[in-house]
Structures are given as C-alpha cells and as structure tokens.
Design an enzyme around this catalytic site. Structure first.
Site, PDB file in Angstrom:
ATOM      1  N   TYR A 133      27.222  47.585  48.242  1.00  0.00           N
ATOM      2  CA  TYR A 133      28.523  47.190  47.704  1.00  0.00           C
ATOM      3  C   TYR A 133      28.508  45.730  47.260  1.00  0.00           C
ATOM      4  O   TYR A 133      29.161  45.360  46.273  1.00  0.00           O
ATOM      5  CB  TYR A 133      29.620  47.407  48.749  1.00  0.00           C
ATOM      6  CG  TYR A 133      29.976  48.854  48.939  1.00  0.00           C
ATOM      7  CD1 TYR A 133      30.977  49.452  48.168  1.00  0.00           C
ATOM      8  CD2 TYR A 133      29.300  49.635  49.873  1.00  0.00           C
ATOM      9  CE1 TYR A 133      31.304  50.787  48.341  1.00  0.00           C
ATOM     10  CE2 TYR A 133      29.610  50.976  50.042  1.00  0.00           C
ATOM     11  CZ  TYR A 133      30.602  51.547  49.273  1.00  0.00           C
ATOM     12  OH  TYR A 133      30.912  52.869  49.425  1.00  0.00           O
ATOM     13  N   CYS A 161      32.997  58.934  50.845  1.00  0.00           N
ATOM     14  CA  CYS A 161      32.928  57.645  51.535  1.00  0.00           C
ATOM     15  C   CYS A 161      31.843  57.608  52.591  1.00  0.00           C
ATOM     16  O   CYS A 161      31.876  58.402  53.539  1.00  0.00           O
ATOM     17  CB  CYS A 161      34.282  57.332  52.165  1.00  0.00           C
ATOM     18  SG  CYS A 161      34.284  55.831  53.166  1.00  0.00           S
ATOM     19  N   TRP A 205      44.303  56.579  48.837  1.00  0.00           N
ATOM     20  CA  TRP A 205      43.672  57.901  48.877  1.00  0.00           C
ATOM     21  C   TRP A 205      44.788  58.944  48.834  1.00  0.00           C
ATOM     22  O   TRP A 205      45.847  58.748  49.429  1.00  0.00           O
ATOM     23  CB  TRP A 205      42.859  58.094  50.155  1.00  0.00           C
ATOM     24  CG  TRP A 205      41.639  57.239  50.273  1.00  0.00           C
ATOM     25  CD1 TRP A 205      41.522  56.060  50.961  1.00  0.00           C
ATOM     26  CD2 TRP A 205      40.354  57.487  49.706  1.00  0.00           C
ATOM     27  NE1 TRP A 205      40.251  55.569  50.860  1.00  0.00           N
ATOM     28  CE2 TRP A 205      39.505  56.430  50.097  1.00  0.00           C
ATOM     29  CE3 TRP A 205      39.828  58.509  48.908  1.00  0.00           C
ATOM     30  CZ2 TRP A 205      38.163  56.354  49.714  1.00  0.00           C
ATOM     31  CZ3 TRP A 205      38.495  58.439  48.530  1.00  0.00           C
ATOM     32  CH2 TRP A 205      37.678  57.374  48.930  1.00  0.00           C
ATOM     33  N   ARG A 208      43.871  47.494  51.786  1.00  0.00           N
ATOM     34  CA  ARG A 208      43.508  48.823  51.302  1.00  0.00           C
ATOM     35  C   ARG A 208      43.575  49.803  52.469  1.00  0.00           C
ATOM     36  O   ARG A 208      42.990  49.543  53.521  1.00  0.00           O
ATOM     37  CB  ARG A 208      42.080  48.832  50.750  1.00  0.00           C
ATOM     38  CG  ARG A 208      41.907  48.261  49.374  1.00  0.00           C
ATOM     39  CD  ARG A 208      40.497  48.502  48.834  1.00  0.00           C
ATOM     40  NE  ARG A 208      39.466  47.818  49.610  1.00  0.00           N
ATOM     41  CZ  ARG A 208      38.559  48.435  50.357  1.00  0.00           C
ATOM     42  NH1 ARG A 208      38.561  49.767  50.474  1.00  0.00           N
ATOM     43  NH2 ARG A 208      37.636  47.749  51.020  1.00  0.00           N
ATOM     44  N   PRO A 209      44.268  50.921  52.331  1.00  0.00           N
ATOM     45  CA  PRO A 209      44.180  51.961  53.364  1.00  0.00           C
ATOM     46  C   PRO A 209      42.810  52.628  53.263  1.00  0.00           C
ATOM     47  O   PRO A 209      42.423  53.112  52.203  1.00  0.00           O
ATOM     48  CB  PRO A 209      45.308  52.923  53.002  1.00  0.00           C
ATOM     49  CG  PRO A 209      45.535  52.730  51.537  1.00  0.00           C
ATOM     50  CD  PRO A 209      45.181  51.301  51.230  1.00  0.00           C
ATOM     51  N   VAL A 249      39.388  55.001  54.818  1.00  0.00           N
ATOM     52  CA  VAL A 249      38.857  56.086  55.637  1.00  0.00           C
ATOM     53  C   VAL A 249      37.504  55.640  56.167  1.00  0.00           C
ATOM     54  O   VAL A 249      36.809  54.871  55.492  1.00  0.00           O
ATOM     55  CB  VAL A 249      38.726  57.392  54.829  1.00  0.00           C
ATOM     56  CG1 VAL A 249      40.087  57.977  54.513  1.00  0.00           C
ATOM     57  CG2 VAL A 249      37.924  57.203  53.540  1.00  0.00           C
TER      58      VAL A 249
END
Length: 338
Positions: A191, A57, A93, A125-126, A128
């Site tokens: 993206y 990420c 994740w 969305r969880p 990072v």
C-alpha cells in the site's frame, strides 16, 4: 516503532492518510478493546458477535481464514460487504450483495452505520474486519492486527475438536516480531507503494518490500513454512498479501520488480497454502481484481483516479500445481494440533 503502538492507539477523528512527503500513512485503529475475561474486556460468547468483512480486503481475509481453520464459523457469524465501494462523498463499504441491499442480521446498508453507533463523532474510514456486538449493534473491535490472535487464544473454548495451534506459546514472541516486520514492509508495504504520491516515497517502499521478499524467499528455501513444519499466524498474514500480489499489486500498485510466481520458493509456498482448506476456498480473485482496479480506496483528497479497465489476466491455474513443499518438513501434516 511497532505496529501495535503506531497503528492501534487513536482517537476517532479523521486522518489524512497521505503525508507531506507523499508517503502513505495508514489510519490508526479506533476500536481496540481486547477480548477476554478481565474487567473492561469484551466477553467471549458464542453467537454474540458478527464479523464484517469483504473478500477483497487482506486485513479482513486473514481473520476469515483463522475463523474457518479453527472452526469458529458457527460461533461468530459473518457478514460480507460488496467488492466495490459505494458512490458516496465519503469512503465506505456497502452490503449490496444481500437481498434488499442490507446486512440480513444487522439491517445496515453501510458499514459506517455501526461505526457511528459506536461513536457518533467517528470520521475515519470505516474498515473491515469489524466485530459488531449484536446486542448493542455497534462496532466493538476493528483491531485487524490483533484479531487473529484473539481468535487463536481467548476464543479457544469454542475451537473445533483437534483445532490447530496457530499461535503456539513458545513461539509467540518470535511470531509477534516477524508479524511486525511483515506488516510494515509487506502487508502495508504494498500500500505504501500503491498510494505513494512522490517518487521518493514510492521507491523507498518498493525497495523495502522487495528486500524483505528476497529475505523471505531465502528463509523458505530451507523450511516449509515461516516457522518450520507447521502453519502459524505469520503464514496467514503473509498469505493474504502474497495471494493478491500477482493479480493486483504487481500492476495496480506498481510493485513490479518481480511477480510472486518468479520466486521459486515463495511461489511453491503460496501454492501449498492456497491448497490448504481455509485459504484457497476463502480467496475470491474476481472480487480482488474488481476492487483493486475499479474501486476508490482513499478519500477524494488522497485518491488518484483509475482508468476503469479490468485486466483479463493473470493465469492463476498454477496455484493448483504440485509444489513438493512437504519435502522440507519433518511432519506429514500442515498444522500443529494442540
């Protein structure tokens, strides 16, 4: 609109990330309480927090780079999620790299667990990077846009001796302005290309991305780093996208006008950063390739499938070649020491 306004003020409800015109609209950050000493801010304490990331990420990678460059590794622990998304009905994740398939400190299998601990109704969305308070076992900050700045400023009492100044006070306004541009047109720009579901949305993002890369190519023909002789927070953010460009975005996200290796100054600049401690040694190309070509990135409603083929290339050995970028600098070092 600046990123801090557009991306950081949000409720916890689910956000569909593809707009009606087919363009990608990244979900907003939910947990944005700053670190500091004021009432209501997160206390700056050694050993209290765990930084959760995945090597794939770019948003998390830049936090890990700054953490290492500033010497915060013994102050904020690090938990690493898998390079592949778990096979679940929702995007998540997983900590499958650890023994027993759970994070050894938090005891969680999925990142969503600490998000739910913070907000039982969280349906986004969880993401990072996520900073988890070890006392409470919940996410307290996932503001990737500002996290490196917190590490660079209010975490200064825990910096290593002679730590560099990545966010010098006289340049902060200029750094913030450039970071905002880089976010919209480069970091998130790739993206917007990769997740676009209309030709118009894709081409608009593509044109904005390469117009900005052309401008930064010219800028870096005259100076070693984005703000002259020394690496700043802006270089960290730009690096996280550039280092993934040829290996992933060029093909997987159709950002295929040029590779970074085709830009003489951007490529030399990238080699310079890659060879700097904290940058190349936190970069995992295998993980990046596996994730971008084999994982699901969005919800099933927003996601279009991959063909599950992992490309063998590209050859990245050139990143270790001589770059001679130092001739553009008045200083022998790469960092401005406080």
């Amino acid at each position: 609109m600046s990123q801090s306004n557009e991306e950081s003020n949000s409720d916890s409800k689910s956000v569909k990330e593809i707009k009606k015109d087919g363009s990608f609209n990244r979900q907003k950050n939910r947990f944005i309480t700053p670190f500091g000493e004021k009432e209501g801010e997160l206390p700056v304490e050694a050993g209290r927090y765990r930084l959760l990331w995945s090597a794939v990420c770019p948003w998390a990678h830049r936090s890990v780079i700054v953490r290492k460059v500033l010497g915060l590794e013994d102050v904020i622990s690090l938990g690493t999620a898998s390079l592949l998304r778990p096979n679940l009905p929702h995007v998540d994740w997983e900590f499958s790299l650890d023994p027993g398939g759970v994070d050894p400190v938090l005891g969680i299998q999925y990142l969503s667990e600490v998000y739910k601990n913070a907000d039982v109704d969280y349906n986004g969305r969880p993401t990072v990077p996520a900073i988890v308070d070890l006392i409470e076992g919940k996410v307290v900050n996932n503001d990737y846009f500002k996290l490196t700045n917190y590490f660079e400023t209010v975490w200064a009492p825990f910096h290593k001796k002679n730590a560099p100044d990545l966010y010098p006070d006289p340049l902060r306004e200029e750094i913030d302005a450039l970071n905002d541009v880089i976010f919209h047109e480069v970091n998130n720009g790739v993206y917007k290309c990769g997740f676009a579901q209309s030709q118009q949305a894709y081409e608009q993002a593509y044109d904005a991305l390469f117009a900005r890369l052309d401008e930064l190519e010219d800028r870096l023909s005259k100076q070693r780093y984005l703000f002259g002789d020394f690496i700043t927070d802006s270089d960290v953010r730009f690096y996280a996208t550039l280092i993934r460009f040829d290996v992933a975005y060029f093909s997987a996200f159709k950002t295929n006008r040029n590779r970074i290796i085709d830009f003489p100054n951007l490529w030399g600049y990238l080699c310079d950063l890659y060879q700097t401690p904290g940058f190349g040694d936190t970069t995992d190309f295998h993980a990046i390739k596996v994730h971008y070509y084999l994982s699901n990135h969005l919800s099933s409603d927003d996601q279009k499938g991959h063909n599950s083929i992992l490309p063998k290339g590209p050859d990245l050995s050139g990143l270790l070649s001589k770059h001679n970028r130092q001739v553009l600098s008045q200083s022998e070092g790469k960092f401005l020491v406080k």
